[in-house]
Design an enzyme around this catalytic site. Sequence first.
Site, PDB file in Angstrom:
ATOM      1  N   GLY A   1       0.869  -1.401   0.088  1.00  0.00           N
ATOM      2  CA  GLY A   1       0.108  -0.175  -0.027  1.00  0.00           C
ATOM      3  C   GLY A   1       0.923   1.267   0.030  1.00  0.00           C
TER       4      GLY A   1
ATOM      5  CD  GLU B   1       4.632  -4.454 -11.149  1.00  0.00           C
ATOM      6  OE1 GLU B   1       3.905  -4.956 -12.173  1.00  0.00           O
ATOM      7  OE2 GLU B   1       4.019  -3.718 -10.380  1.00  0.00           O
TER       8      GLU B   1
ATOM      9  CG  HIS C   1       5.705  -2.107  -7.613  1.00  0.00           C
ATOM     10  ND1 HIS C   1       4.372  -2.655  -7.994  1.00  0.00           N
ATOM     11  CD2 HIS C   1       5.494  -1.926  -6.273  1.00  0.00           C
ATOM     12  CE1 HIS C   1       3.544  -2.781  -6.884  1.00  0.00           C
ATOM     13  NE2 HIS C   1       4.177  -2.522  -5.907  1.00  0.00           N
TER      14      HIS C   1
ATOM     15  CB  SER D   1       4.088  -3.758  -2.512  1.00  0.00           C
ATOM     16  OG  SER D   1       4.313  -2.357  -3.289  1.00  0.00           O
ATOM     17  CB  ALA D   2       4.396  -0.611   1.433  1.00  0.00           C
TER      18      ALA D   2
END
Lengths: 234, 234
Positions: free
Chosen positions: B88, B192, B157, B120-121
């Site tokens: 997020g 990714e 990413h 991700s985060a």
Amino acid sequence: MRLLLISNSTNAGEAYLEYPKRQIADFLGGVRQVAFVPYAAVTFSYDDYLTKVQARFSELGIDVRSVHRESDPARMLSQAEAIVVGGGNTFALVKAMQEQGLLRVIRERVPEGVPYVGWSAGSNVACPTICTTNDMPIVEPATFTAAGLVPFQINPHYTDAHPDGHAGETREQRLLEYVEANPCMTVAGLREGCILRVENGRIELIGERPMRIFRKGQAPYEVRPGDDLNFLLD
Amino acid sequence: MRLLLISNSTNAGEAYLEYPKRQIADFLGGVRQVAFVPYAAVTFSYDDYLTKVQARFSELGIDVRSVHRESDPARMLSQAEAIVVGGGNTFALVKAMQEQGLLRVIRERVPEGVPYVGWSAGSNVACPTICTTNDMPIVEPATFTAAGLVPFQINPHYTDAHPDGHAGETREQRLLEYVEANPCMTVAGLREGCILRVENGRIELIGERPMRIFRKGQAPYEVRPGDDLNFLLD
């Protein structure tokens, strides 16, 4: 207060500062010398940055002096005819400006009438915070609080594009997150090639593309050059 | 130390957490319950986030409990069988984790052997700082310092794509700025669909794409699944 807040220095395929050149000339009018803040540069030197900007401003008959060559940068800004803040990395820029006390000087002098020109990161630091920058947080500033010359946030380089097959957030998704977390703020998504000019308590959008407005609880919407945008200054 | 650091939850066009599901199952082995940190969610609720993650983990026979439902989130993490941190907005995530003392618990427990899964985060916060996140700094954390479970930075990413006609920085340009400003750090550009697995002092790249390495003074270069990547842990 007089501000010229430019989305990007250079449109893809054009020369550096080419598209905003005439607007800068018109805005700065009779100004003969500006104080330049080059601290958003990271992978090239401040000297090189000054040379690039001076080359373009010379065409306008304007001498550019950079704060990085002064023993007292804050004092130089406090005596400047006009202040110009260039783009690059917003975090590097705001960190150096905080360390040298430049934001404080800008907060004092620009409301007194000293013209301010910024592009990209230089437009971000004119806002209340740097929270709507697109830049990577490569260094840690003391605070995200910026000059607050306008009461809304600008997202420069606003884009509708998103790489095919990429799962990261779109720009719109990022700004919807911002307004969710900051429900009292408005964001102006300023597309490339566009400029906001603030003068005499009025604000005008200059360019050939609409600007996208983000506010919590409203669907994002477009405004166009010629529209009354003074709600942004409320 | 056991870490599964995932670039992105979801490949474009696929179901949520579909591609890393088998790797998560393999990594978590006999774990029956995980503690989940949902604080990167901004435009949807923590409850909704928990529901989404529980749906996928249920297929693996794993119960997911979220820290946001606990009166003492730090205590819950300190007793967890495994820790899972979802993606997020990295700034929102690290701010909440700092406020609740969760990074401190993670810094203690993960080196003791508690498995850590992030995407991700959640991969950004496993690094020394959040300085190589792609996210917009929509809120201001107390510091950019993160959990420091690995000694290098991940850019999740990671992408080679750049919108046509857009003048903003490419991802590579942003990371070259980072290494210029942080000359002692290495960045792993994790594309990714790719995952880093750290176990028994060794690190492995999992996925079908190479990873791009950034260091000051070297041209960026690619490494591939199967390559010896243990220099990243030096």
